[in-house]
Design a protein around this motif. Structure first.
Motif, mmCIF file in Angstrom:
data_model
loop_
_atom_site.group_PDB
_atom_site.id
_atom_site.type_symbol
_atom_site.label_atom_id
_atom_site.label_comp_id
_atom_site.label_asym_id
_atom_site.label_seq_id
_atom_site.Cartn_x
_atom_site.Cartn_y
_atom_site.Cartn_z
ATOM 1 N N TYR A 1 18.632 29.584 22.156
ATOM 2 C CA TYR A 1 19.871 28.888 21.780
ATOM 3 C C TYR A 1 19.917 28.548 20.290
ATOM 4 O O TYR A 1 20.879 27.928 19.825
ATOM 5 N N ASP A 2 18.878 28.918 19.548
ATOM 6 C CA ASP A 2 18.778 28.595 18.119
ATOM 7 C C ASP A 2 18.835 27.093 17.865
ATOM 8 O O ASP A 2 19.399 26.629 16.860
ATOM 9 N N VAL A 3 18.259 26.324 18.770
ATOM 10 C CA VAL A 3 18.255 24.866 18.649
ATOM 11 C C VAL A 3 16.971 24.413 17.946
ATOM 12 O O VAL A 3 15.873 24.713 18.413
ATOM 13 N N PRO A 4 17.081 23.699 16.827
ATOM 14 C CA PRO A 4 15.874 23.190 16.166
ATOM 15 C C PRO A 4 15.271 22.030 16.949
ATOM 16 O O PRO A 4 15.989 21.272 17.610
ATOM 17 N N ILE A 5 13.951 21.896 16.864
ATOM 18 C CA ILE A 5 13.260 20.829 17.581
ATOM 19 C C ILE A 5 12.369 20.049 16.616
ATOM 20 O O ILE A 5 11.872 20.588 15.621
ATOM 21 N N PHE A 6 12.208 18.766 16.929
ATOM 22 C CA PHE A 6 11.312 17.896 16.159
ATOM 23 C C PHE A 6 10.429 17.146 17.146
ATOM 24 O O PHE A 6 10.905 16.699 18.197
ATOM 25 N N GLY A 7 9.153 16.992 16.808
ATOM 26 C CA GLY A 7 8.224 16.394 17.751
ATOM 27 C C GLY A 7 7.652 15.047 17.345
ATOM 28 O O GLY A 7 7.276 14.829 16.189
ATOM 29 N N PHE A 8 7.618 14.117 18.318
ATOM 30 C CA PHE A 8 6.862 12.870 18.212
ATOM 31 C C PHE A 8 5.616 13.032 19.075
ATOM 32 O O PHE A 8 5.719 13.329 20.272
ATOM 33 N N ASN A 9 4.465 12.794 18.499
ATOM 34 C CA ASN A 9 3.214 13.017 19.212
ATOM 35 C C ASN A 9 2.735 11.786 19.967
ATOM 36 O O ASN A 9 2.527 10.723 19.386
ATOM 37 N N LEU A 10 2.564 11.955 21.277
ATOM 38 C CA LEU A 10 1.916 10.939 22.102
ATOM 39 C C LEU A 10 0.679 11.535 22.780
ATOM 40 O O LEU A 10 0.091 10.926 23.659
ATOM 41 N N GLY A 11 0.334 12.757 22.387
ATOM 42 C CA GLY A 11 -0.815 13.423 22.988
ATOM 43 C C GLY A 11 -2.062 13.219 22.151
ATOM 44 O O GLY A 11 -2.235 12.194 21.488
ATOM 45 N N ARG A 12 -2.929 14.237 22.133
ATOM 46 C CA ARG A 12 -4.198 14.117 21.426
ATOM 47 C C ARG A 12 -4.091 14.634 19.991
ATOM 48 O O ARG A 12 -3.917 13.861 19.066
#
Length: 278
Positions: A67-78
């Motif tokens: 879909y050509d959708v940009p993504i941004f991540g918040f890290n709650l993992g390791r």
């Protein structure tokens, strides 16, 4: 670069403690937003914010690439190698995004079509892994590049990685670290029963075919998440679409920022600390 905030999707991993609460806080910064779990991601979004670990971001990247959708991540993992922020950074991130102080970086992906006439397609941002379904046995795997015989492996499996995935499973198997903007793939054997098998870096335009040894059951997995049992040769190539990652601008841009992340999150290139003068 402008970004459409009319349909912001906030994706959270319900299995991670604090993810839902963090997603709710982020939603307050974007008026036209909607929450989705990582198991039921909505398609009608213009920008996706992902709350979870690297696995959650990989899953969202595979979903939204078409879909050509940009993504941004918040890290709650390791490790959080693909994420730029932690929950305590919500105000800072919202300000940077709303002011347009970011860039969209495209990351190449892998594709493998399976079944009759390619009725099922696996795509991966990190890697495709082919290995025997019976983990205690080595397998015979033959690699062809553009239909030309290249290498035969007696090994536990084979990792075909993108530059983004070069810091993941491929790295632990002895593969090289690649800058994420390179247009190439790495091929790394898992525990090869030979001293001559070395990782191979090839241009992304090449077609890779892996022929499987007879008598063994095999499986192919994409990003360690989507898996299919296979019994004959498979073809892997560059996916037509790229994952779009939204990255906040900083004093270290582009490749320089990637090297900083290597040092900060993976302690790459740091000399051992001295125990004293002796």
């Amino acid at each position: 670069m402008g970004l459409n905030f009319d349909k912001v999707g906030i994706i959270y991993n319900a299995d991670i403690k604090g993810a839902f609460e963090t997603a709710q806080k982020i939603a307050k910064k974007f008026n036209k937003s909607k929450l989705f779990t990582s198991d039921k991601m909505g398609s009608d979004v213009s920008f996706a914010i992902v709350v979870g670990g690297d696995g959650t971001i990989l899953k969202a990247a595979r979903k939204y690439a078409k879909y050509d959708v940009p993504i941004f991540g918040f890290n709650l993992g390791r490790l959080g190698f693909l994420a730029q922020a932690r929950p305590e950074d919500i105000d800072f991130v919202a300000k940077k995004i709303s002011s347009g102080d970011f860039r969209i970086e495209e990351r190449i992906m892998l594709e493998c079509k399976l079944g009759h006439k390619g009725c099922k397609t696996l795509i991966a941002l990190n890697d495709m892994v082919i290995r025997g379904a019976i983990f205690s046995r080595t397998s015979m795997l033959e690699l062809f590049i553009n239909d030309s015989p290249t290498s035969a492996y007696l090994a536990d499996g084979l990792i075909i990685s993108t530059p983004t995935g070069s810091t993941a499973y491929s790295l632990s198997a002895g593969g090289p670290i690649l800058a994420p903007n390179l247009d190439c793939f790495t091929i790394t054997a898992i525990c090869p029963h030979t001293l001559s098998a070395r990782p191979l870096v090839i241009p992304a335009k090449e077609k890779m075919t892996v022929k499987l040894g007879e008598g063994n059951k095999f499986q192919i997995t994409a990003d360690g998440q989507d898996g299919v049992e296979i019994s004959k040769e498979v073809e892997i190539q560059k996916h037509a679409k790229a994952a779009k990652l939204l990255l906040l601008n900083s004093s270290n841009k582009g490749a320089d920022e990637f090297y900083s992340v290597l040092r900060e999150k993976m302690h790459w290139g740091k000399a051992p600390q001295s125990g004293g003068s002796g």
